[in-house]
Design a protein around this motif. Structure first.
Motif, PDB file in Angstrom:
ATOM      1  N   LEU A  98       0.851  -1.182   0.000  1.00 44.28           N
ATOM      2  CA  LEU A  98       0.000   0.000   0.000  1.00 44.28           C
ATOM      3  C   LEU A  98       0.891   1.237   0.000  1.00 44.28           C
ATOM      4  O   LEU A  98       1.873   1.315   0.741  1.00 44.28           O
ATOM      5  N   LYS A  99       0.542   2.194  -0.862  1.00 40.72           N
ATOM      6  CA  LYS A  99       1.219   3.489  -0.874  1.00 40.72           C
ATOM      7  C   LYS A  99       0.261   4.542  -0.326  1.00 40.72           C
ATOM      8  O   LYS A  99      -0.912   4.574  -0.680  1.00 40.72           O
ATOM      9  N   THR A 107      -4.168   8.299  -3.357  1.00 36.52           N
ATOM     10  CA  THR A 107      -4.327   7.488  -2.153  1.00 36.52           C
ATOM     11  C   THR A 107      -5.632   6.713  -2.191  1.00 36.52           C
ATOM     12  O   THR A 107      -5.685   5.538  -1.794  1.00 36.52           O
ATOM     13  N   GLN A 108      -6.687   7.332  -2.672  1.00 33.81           N
ATOM     14  CA  GLN A 108      -7.959   6.617  -2.793  1.00 33.81           C
ATOM     15  C   GLN A 108      -7.838   5.424  -3.736  1.00 33.81           C
ATOM     16  O   GLN A 108      -8.390   4.350  -3.472  1.00 33.81           O
ATOM     17  N   SER A 115     -10.177  -1.768  -0.020  1.00 36.26           N
ATOM     18  CA  SER A 115     -11.544  -1.514   0.439  1.00 36.26           C
ATOM     19  C   SER A 115     -12.132  -0.310  -0.291  1.00 36.26           C
ATOM     20  O   SER A 115     -11.598   0.799  -0.193  1.00 36.26           O
ATOM     21  N   GLU A 116     -13.243  -0.531  -0.975  1.00 34.46           N
ATOM     22  CA  GLU A 116     -13.952   0.575  -1.625  1.00 34.46           C
ATOM     23  C   GLU A 116     -14.487   1.538  -0.563  1.00 34.46           C
ATOM     24  O   GLU A 116     -14.451   2.761  -0.739  1.00 34.46           O
ATOM     25  N   ASP A 124     -13.482  12.422   4.178  1.00 36.30           N
ATOM     26  CA  ASP A 124     -14.080  12.825   5.454  1.00 36.30           C
ATOM     27  C   ASP A 124     -13.101  12.622   6.612  1.00 36.30           C
ATOM     28  O   ASP A 124     -13.048  13.427   7.550  1.00 36.30           O
ATOM     29  N   TYR A 125     -12.325  11.547   6.544  1.00 40.60           N
ATOM     30  CA  TYR A 125     -11.313  11.292   7.577  1.00 40.60           C
ATOM     31  C   TYR A 125     -10.268  12.411   7.580  1.00 40.60           C
ATOM     32  O   TYR A 125      -9.923  12.950   8.643  1.00 40.60           O
ATOM     33  N   TYR A 126      -9.775  12.751   6.401  1.00 40.15           N
ATOM     34  CA  TYR A 126      -8.789  13.836   6.310  1.00 40.15           C
ATOM     35  C   TYR A 126      -9.362  15.140   6.850  1.00 40.15           C
ATOM     36  O   TYR A 126      -8.685  15.890   7.567  1.00 40.15           O
TER      37      TYR A 126
END
Length: 533
Positions: A98-99, A107-108, A115-116, A124-126
């Motif tokens: 994972l990068k 990143t998405q 995981s979709e 939202d997390y950011y």
């Protein structure tokens, strides 16, 4: 006639240099006394093998305050940071990777491999993290309210609490979660992929001798997103010339302002006269008279070793005995004949210029901590590897490289009376083996290595228990309670004694904030207005 100073600063680390700069700008006569033969504290660059140089302890840049960079005009003197193309690269145990970083969309796309849902929730997390981080950034360059000062405490608390008061209820819940929850509990509420949770959870154990399951570890995760590089918030980068380049520049700026810096001048004791700090006595016997003593060392070192017990109250000594220090950090530099070749992503690529995180899951990180608690150090340690020579060729001969290995979890004190002097080589071998498992041939590429166990970090840099943060970043040791309630405003328990190191607000990392803030307090106490602050 004995020369007298307005302030003597113990330790020429970056916070001591920052503090000295602001005091000198305000007209104070300042002298710094440094135990080692070089300025910089833990932010130094050394040649550890002929032709190979690297940052020795502190190893990457993000948290250094932009205001400090501007005020000291560091860029005019050669300060330069190269941003990582991506933040981190995490090999996985199943052969995938994972990068993290390189922009939201990149990143998405990486997250969608796992995981979709996690890819979709990432914005939202950011936003949640950045909202809280922005409020706390606003507190970083302010002295915390000093509990015990009556009405003044209430006023300072109200003024500094305005940012939090403006948050929505949902955002206030995020603040509560980040300050009290474990990293796992916090991340579980957002993500479902173990790889994704590990990518963010790693920051929760950096310099933190704890499990990602430990309550409060979510705050350490947040602490590491406060920074910026070249105006880009949350980014990390490499200081050209290593971390020592930063402190060498700072020292030149300080000396140009009239600051005196004395190397190889270890302090034996803080001198107290009539319940007021009066200067310091060096191990050589020399006494330096000063109206103020400012300690750029950790609270444990200051109050356990440099201040006489008779100069402290029994209550304060008891409180400091409970001050927690020890970050579980083992630090190593290696000279390499070639770049490591990772099984999950063969060949040379941008991942070599990122933080290479060998800790694929939160369970892996938890087990590393439990191992260290049981045996003293983890047989499967958490390893972050940076290879700064990929962007800074001055650090190694052409075609060869240097790598920083920042490793957790290694107990500050080994059980059963064992010594790190006897186990440091075996622990270093274990770390090399950990990298070898992901990049076969790595062991053979190691030309030389420089090892710093927790005990080495204490002996060399004065970091008690090898604690790179000068004390745990736990809820009971933050803000007004760092290092202890009643002395969270950079003022020590003795009149004229101040603290400007990472054991004060806002804590660890190469930030310059404690040095900046302490200078502001000193000038305010002197009756100045700190126009440079």
């Amino acid at each position: 006639m004995t020369k007298r100073y307005d302030a003597v600063i113990i330790g020429a680390g970056h916070n001591g240099l920052t503090c000295a700069f602001y005091l000198a700008q305000a007209g104070l006569k300042v002298r710094i006394v440094e135990r080692r033969n070089v300025v910089g504290g833990a932010a130094v660059t050394e040649e550890f093998h002929p032709g190979f140089r690297n940052s020795v302890a502190s190893y990457t840049v993000s948290l250094l305050q932009p205001k400090v960079i501007r005020d000291m005009r560091l860029e005019d003197h050669g300060y330069r940071v190269i941003e990582r193309p991506i933040s981190n690269f995490l090999p996985q145990e199943d052969g995938d990777y994972l990068k993290l970083g390189g922009g939201l969309e990149r990143t998405q796309a990486e997250f969608r491999k796992f995981s979709e849902h996690d890819a979709n929730v990432l914005p939202d997390y950011y936003d949640a993290l950045e909202t809280v981080a922005e409020v706390l950034r606003g507190l970083a360059l302010k002295s915390p309210p000093n509990v015990g000062e009556g009405f003044r405490t209430l006023i300072d608390g109200a003024l500094q609490g305005r940012g939090l008061a403006k948050l929505t209820l949902s955002q206030k819940r995020d603040v509560l979660d980040l300050f009290t929850k474990s990293a796992r509990s916090f991340l579980d509420s957002w993500f479902e992929s173990e790889a994704v949770k590990a990518a963010f959870g790693f920051d929760a154990v950096v310099g933190n001798y704890a499990s990602p399951d430990t309550p409060g570890s979510a705050y350490v995760l947040l602490h590491h997103v406060f920074g910026e590089v070249n105006g880009k918030k949350g980014a990390w980068g490499h200081s050209v010339g290593g971390m020592g380049q930063i402190t060498q520049i700072m020292a030149k700026v300080c000396e140009a302002c009239g600051v005196e810096i004395s190397l190889e001048s270890p302090v034996a004791q803080v001198l107290v006269d009539g319940e007021k700090a009066a200067g310091v006595r060096l191990e050589s016997g020399e006494e330096i008279a000063a109206s103020r003593v400012i300690a750029n060392v950790g609270p444990r070192l200051l109050y356990d070793r440099l201040v006489a017990p008779s100069d402290l109250t029994l209550e304060f000594r008891r409180r400091m005995k409970g001050f927690k220090a020890g970050s579980g950090t083992f630090r190593m530099n290696v000279a390499l004949s070639e770049l490591p070749n990772f099984t999950c992503l063969p060949g040379v690529g941008e991942h070599h210029q990122s933080g290479i995180i060998l800790a694929p899951t939160l369970d892996y990180m938890d087990e590393a901590f439990l191992d260290a608690k049981r045996y003293g150090w983890s047989k499967k340690p958490i390893v972050e590897m940076l290879i700064p020579s990929t962007v800074d060729p001055t650090l190694a001969p052409e075609g060869q490289h240097v790598a920083s290995l920042f490793c957790q979890q290694f107990a500050p004190e080994l059980p059963d009376g064992r010594s790190w002097d006897d186990e440091r080589e075996a622990a270093a071998d274990c770390i090399i083996d950990t990298v070898e498992a992901h990049a076969p041939g790595f062991r053979a590429s190691v030309i030389a290595r420089q090892i710093h166990s927790p005990l080495d970090l204490e002996r060399k840099f004065g970091l008690i228990g090898g604690d790179i943060m000068h004390g745990n970043m736990s809820l009971d040791q933050l803000w007004s309670a760092r290092p202890v309630l009643g002395h969270g405003s950079y003022r020590g328990p003795i009149k004229g004694l101040y603290m400007c190191g990472a054991g004060t607000h806002p804590g660890g990392g190469v930030t310059g904030a404690p040095g900046h803030n302490c200078a502001q307090v000193v000038i305010g106490d002197k009756g100045g207005y700190g126009r440079f602050l």
